[in-house]
Design a protein around this motif. Sequence first.
Motif: not given
Length: 292
Positions: A173-180
Motif C-alpha cells: 500500500a501507498e506511504r508504507t516503508g515496504a512501498r518505498a
Amino acid sequence: MACLLVSRRDLLRAAGAAPLAAWCGAVRAQQRRPQTQALLVGVATALHDSGFALHIRRAIARDTGLAVDTTPGPSERMLALLEQGEVDVAITHAPQAEEALLRQGLVHDRRFVASNRFLLAGPMERPAAPVKGRKAPPPRDPLGLAGGADVAAALVRLAQAGNQGQALFVAPAERTGARAKERSLWQAAGLEPQGPWYQRAVGGMAETLAQANERGAYVLVDRGVWLTSRQRDRLGVVVEGDARLADFYHAMRSFRVNHPAGKLFLDWLTGPTGRRAVALAPGGYSATMPRG
C-alpha cells in the motif's frame, strides 16, 4: 494567535532552544492534544503485525513502569503525525522520508532501533505424493525463481511473466516503508511495473501478505511479518539474501510536543536492556546495524 497567550518568561526561555515559529507550533500542538500519562508511539504496520510493538510495550513497562500506547500505520503517515505533534515518538522504516524531515528540522533525536530484511515470496507448486520409499521433491514456484539471491533479476523475470499473463504481483500500500522499498527495487531492475498483473494491496503488511496468498501472487514482505503470519500457506520464499533487501527501523521524537518520557523511552530502547528486548522480539529482528 495561540503563541501570543504564553508568558514573556516562557517565550524568552524557548527562544534559545528553537526558532520562534517552531516553538509556536509546539504550543499549538500541546493545546490540540494534551499530554497524557502514556507516551504515544506511532509504529510502522510491520512492527505491529509481527508482534514487535506489543513485545516492546510489555518489556519497557516491566523494566521501567513506563506506560506506552502504540498506534500502527504506514511509515510515512506516522512521520506526518510525528511532525504535526499528534504522536510523541515514531518508529518507522522509511529512511528517505525520515532524513527529509531531519534536514528540515521537523523531527529530532533519530536513532537506529532494529534491522531486518524483506523477502520476495511467491506461489509454490506442491509436488504430488511421493512414491513409497522416495523423498518428496521440494515445492517450486512456477517461474523457477526460488533459491535466487538477485532480487532485481527476479523482478525482471516476474514482469515478463506478468505481461504474458503468467504471474501476479501484489504491491504494498501507498506511504508504507515496504512501498518505498519496492519502488527502489523496481528502479534497480530498470522497470516501471504496470498492467493487470500488477495489483495494489489494501492495508498493512499482514493484509498485503494475506491478499497475495489468496491470489497466488508474488509479494515483497517484511521478514518479521512473514515469520509470524499464518496466512501464507500457498506461498514460499523465492528470493532472500540480496543486500538491497535490508530493512532498517529508526525511532525519532517530535519537535512539536515534548512528552517527559520521550527521551527516556529512546534511551531505554537503544540501551543494553532495550537492545536485548529487541533481539527477543517476535519476527527475528536484530538490534545491531549490519556492516557494509
